[in-house]
Design a protein around this motif. Structure first.
Motif, PDB file in Angstrom:
ATOM      1  N   ASP A  12     -51.663  24.124  27.772  1.00  0.00           N
ATOM      2  CA  ASP A  12     -52.331  23.550  26.605  1.00  0.00           C
ATOM      3  C   ASP A  12     -53.735  23.074  26.979  1.00  0.00           C
ATOM      4  O   ASP A  12     -53.945  22.479  28.051  1.00  0.00           O
ATOM      5  N   GLU A  44     -51.662  30.415  20.526  1.00  0.00           N
ATOM      6  CA  GLU A  44     -51.449  29.773  19.232  1.00  0.00           C
ATOM      7  C   GLU A  44     -52.258  28.491  19.166  1.00  0.00           C
ATOM      8  O   GLU A  44     -52.669  27.942  20.195  1.00  0.00           O
ATOM      9  N   ARG A  45     -52.494  28.017  17.957  1.00  0.00           N
ATOM     10  CA  ARG A  45     -53.181  26.749  17.719  1.00  0.00           C
ATOM     11  C   ARG A  45     -52.174  25.741  17.170  1.00  0.00           C
ATOM     12  O   ARG A  45     -51.420  26.037  16.244  1.00  0.00           O
ATOM     13  N   ARG A  46     -52.165  24.551  17.795  1.00  0.00           N
ATOM     14  CA  ARG A  46     -51.220  23.511  17.389  1.00  0.00           C
ATOM     15  C   ARG A  46     -51.952  22.184  17.289  1.00  0.00           C
ATOM     16  O   ARG A  46     -53.022  21.986  17.870  1.00  0.00           O
ATOM     17  N   THR A  47     -51.346  21.288  16.538  1.00  0.00           N
ATOM     18  CA  THR A  47     -51.919  19.944  16.398  1.00  0.00           C
ATOM     19  C   THR A  47     -51.274  18.956  17.362  1.00  0.00           C
ATOM     20  O   THR A  47     -51.710  17.804  17.453  1.00  0.00           O
ATOM     21  N   THR A  49     -48.832  18.519  21.323  1.00  0.00           N
ATOM     22  CA  THR A  49     -48.602  19.120  22.632  1.00  0.00           C
ATOM     23  C   THR A  49     -47.377  18.496  23.282  1.00  0.00           C
ATOM     24  O   THR A  49     -47.035  17.341  23.017  1.00  0.00           O
TER      25      THR A  49
END
Length: 648
Positions: A12, A44-47, A49
């Motif tokens: 990340d 992928e893009r995530r808000t 972790t």
């Protein structure tokens, strides 16, 4: 991308506001890892972790082009899992190196594909052939193994299947063994499809040209992609059909880790995307036949009367039965009298004659003239050969040293004899036996693509046979024992494949086509050639392998490395139920050594065999064990190959 096995996982990173628009899934990025900059892909893009510690920032977005599509990413994961490899190694095969100037070129919007008139009559002679084309027109996931007839323009049949798929609005991917097949299929495909919608990918292209064509597939401009083994990962938009021609060819097996086979990757991709699949060839591998036996694919074969009418007459001749004393040319050319007469008849009729020789070169293998022991190099134990009749002496095929005063290590004799006669020596002998006849050689770096219809003797090694205008009048298959006698799992299968490819270039028996194979007629492989029965041969081969527990009925992992490293890996791995260890054995000095093993260290091989339904479990166990040893760094790396093409 980190190719170290114990770091084969996601990491990340924080994305800055100025990079957010470009940092989309699939794009190339640069990140700082352990104090150095490395290349990677956004997955992928995530808000949120899962990482507990402090996150580093993304260094930069190399390019906003999403080169790693979701479909290709799933395929990469599946191939790494299937072959016990790292995703970084598979990604190097799947995504070519970036060419910045090509990415900045003007993008032409893909237009509606132009499809010519499709004539399905060529498929009518094959059972289920018409139904297969109809399924492609309806975008159904039809899977077939197609047995091409002799003289069949296979590229035209592939082009018709591709055009049917493109007409239905889907993309096509075709995998072939080499550049000659790429060119043949490209020419046939552009006869039915608009040239702008067909791209060819191969290793011979420069970086810019290859990347430009690869981007055309990624951006949807190319509706059909033709290529060699690495093209199996090409990002074809809305893939509707995957085709593989001649899946038994060795070049379809990737020589780099994790050593995937293009056929297996193609079928895995067809299964993941639920698209149609077609494996075609004059011969049939046990792996392709296993797909038919399992019900995953259908047979597309012609009826026996059609097969008999299309094939040449095949005659098996006992090796060593030379012509009568009144015909000394037969002994000069190493041909039985029947083969010699067939060649003369074809030449007198104005047709070319094909002579297939298993080995290239002049005399590629030597033996003692007294005790018949194989002649080997005194420095590296490699096989000795003669390049030409220049008097320089035997040359080692491994280290290149010349031995001008060769003596047999067993009996001390200085007499030598030819074990195998190469293509150049055969051409020389045929030139003396047929004076005044043009002799053409094809093989190695001098491959001849095509020959005319006039009388000529064409001497070729397997896989390099030129196409003759109007077909060959006769074909002579020499030194069959050199192919059949190899100590290899696929010796019989490969031999029949080479023979059928040669016979497919000969005129039908109704037009006078004759094939003479110098081999005992009782051998099952020779019988399959005489009857043109690759399906029956593959069925028998599959049953024989099942009896002895060999692929494809079982999965086998080959572990190569130093004895200590292999033992450490086996101590760490938790093998699935039903696993069986075979070995270890020491590999011969000429075998390809694993990376990281010193030249003086003996290389051993251990085989691990499991039932077919335990293949993924075995690969997963080996991946975990390799990662653990990689983290410890107390042993040399071990090369892991799942279902290698050549086991011993």
């Amino acid at each position: 991308m980190l190719s170290v096995p114990h770091l084969d996982r996601e990491f990340d990173y924080l994305v800055g506001a100025d990079q957010s628009d470009d940092a989309q899934p699939g794009v190339r990025v640069r990140v700082r890892f352990h104090g150095r900059l490395v290349d990677g892909f956004v997955l992928e893009r995530r808000t949120d972790t899962d990482h507990i510690g402090k996150l580093a920032w993304l260094d930069r977005v190399v390019s906003p082009e999403p080169v790693l599509t979701a479909e290709v990413r799933r395929l990469v994961d599946a191939v790494a899992a299937r072959y016990a490899g790292t995703r970084a190694d598979v990604l190097r095969l799947a995504v070519p190196a970036r060419h910045a100037r090509v990415e900045r070129e003007t993008i032409t919007a893909p237009g509606k594909p132009v499809v010519g008139l499709i004539d399905a009559s060529g498929w009518e002679v094959y059972g289920r052939g018409e139904k297969f084309l109809a399924a492609l027109a309806e975008s159904r996931a039809a899977r077939a193994v197609w047995q091409a007839l002799p003289g069949e323009p296979w590229a035209v049949r592939f082009a018709e299947a591709a055009a049917q798929t493109v007409q239905a609005g889907r993309g096509v991917l075709a995998i072939v063994p080499d550049q000659r097949d790429v060119d043949t299929l490209w020419q046939a495909a552009t006869g039915l499809l608009d040239e702008s919608g067909v791209v060819a990918l191969s290793a011979g292209l420069g970086p810019a040209a290859r990347y430009r064509r690869w981007l055309a597939a990624l951006r949807g401009g190319a509706r059909m992609v033709i290529g060699t083994r690495s093209a199996v990962f090409a990002p074809v938009t809305d893939l509707g059909l995957v085709m593989v021609w001649d899946d038994g060819d060795d070049t379809l097996a990737e020589p780099r880790a994790p050593y995937p086979h293009a056929r297996e990757v193609a079928m895995l991709r067809a299964h993941q995307t639920r698209c149609a699949a077609l494996i075609g060839g004059y011969a049939r591998t046990a792996e392709a036949h296993a797909l038919v036996r399992s019900g995953w694919a259908h047979d597309v074969v012609a009826a026996r009367p059609v097969v008999r009418s299309r094939t040449a007459r095949v005659v098996a001749l006992e090796d060593g039965g030379y012509a009568e004393e009144r015909d000394p040319a037969a002994r000069t050319a190493r041909l039985p009298s029947v083969a010699l007469r067939a060649a003369r008849s074809a030449l007198e009729a104005g047709a070319p004659v094909l002579v297939q020789v298993p080995r290239r070169g002049y005399v590629p293998a030597l033996a003692c003239g007294r005790c018949r022991a194989i002649a080997r190099c005194r420095h590296c134990t490699g096989p000795l050969s003669l390049d030409e009749r220049d008097g320089s002496g035997p040359v080692c095929r491994w280290c290149g040293r010349v031995d001008p005063a060769l003596r047999c290590a067993r009996c001390g004799s200085d007499a030598i004899r030819a074990v195998v006669v190469g293509a150049r020596r055969t051409a020389e002998e045929l030139g003396r036996a047929f004076p005044g006849t043009t002799v053409i050689t094809s093989g190695g770096d001098a491959v001849v693509a095509a020959v005319g219809a006039g009388p000529a003797l064409v001497v070729a090694t397997p896989g390099t046979e030129p196409v003759a205008s109007g077909g060959y009048g006769a074909a002579l298959l020499l030194d069959s024992w050199a192919l059949l006698g190899r100590q290899d799992l696929r010796a019989a299968e490969d031999t029949l494949r080479h023979w059928l490819a040669a016979v497919a270039l000969v005129r039908a028996r109704g037009d006078g086509g004759v094939v003479a194979v110098v081999a005992e007629s009782s051998i099952p492989t020779v019988q399959a050639l005489i009857r043109w029965d690759p399906v029956g041969h593959a069925d028998a081969e599959l049953a024989a392998r099942a009896d002895v527990g060999l692929p494809p009925s079982m999965h086998i992992a080959a572990l190569d490395g130093s004895a200590d490293a292999v033992a450490a890996l086996l101590d760490e791995v938790r093998l699935p139920d039903g696993a069986e260890r075979l070995g270890p054995v020491q590999l011969p000095p000429g075998a390809r050594r694993p990376a990281g093993v010193d030249a003086g260290v003996p290389v051993t091989r251990m085989l691990v065999r499991v039932p077919r339904d335990r293949g993924l479990a075995l690969a997963a166990a080996l991946r975990r064990a390799v990662a653990v040893l990689s983290a410890r760094q107390d042993h040399e790396p071990v090369r892991v190959q799942i279902d290698p093409l050549h086991i011993g």
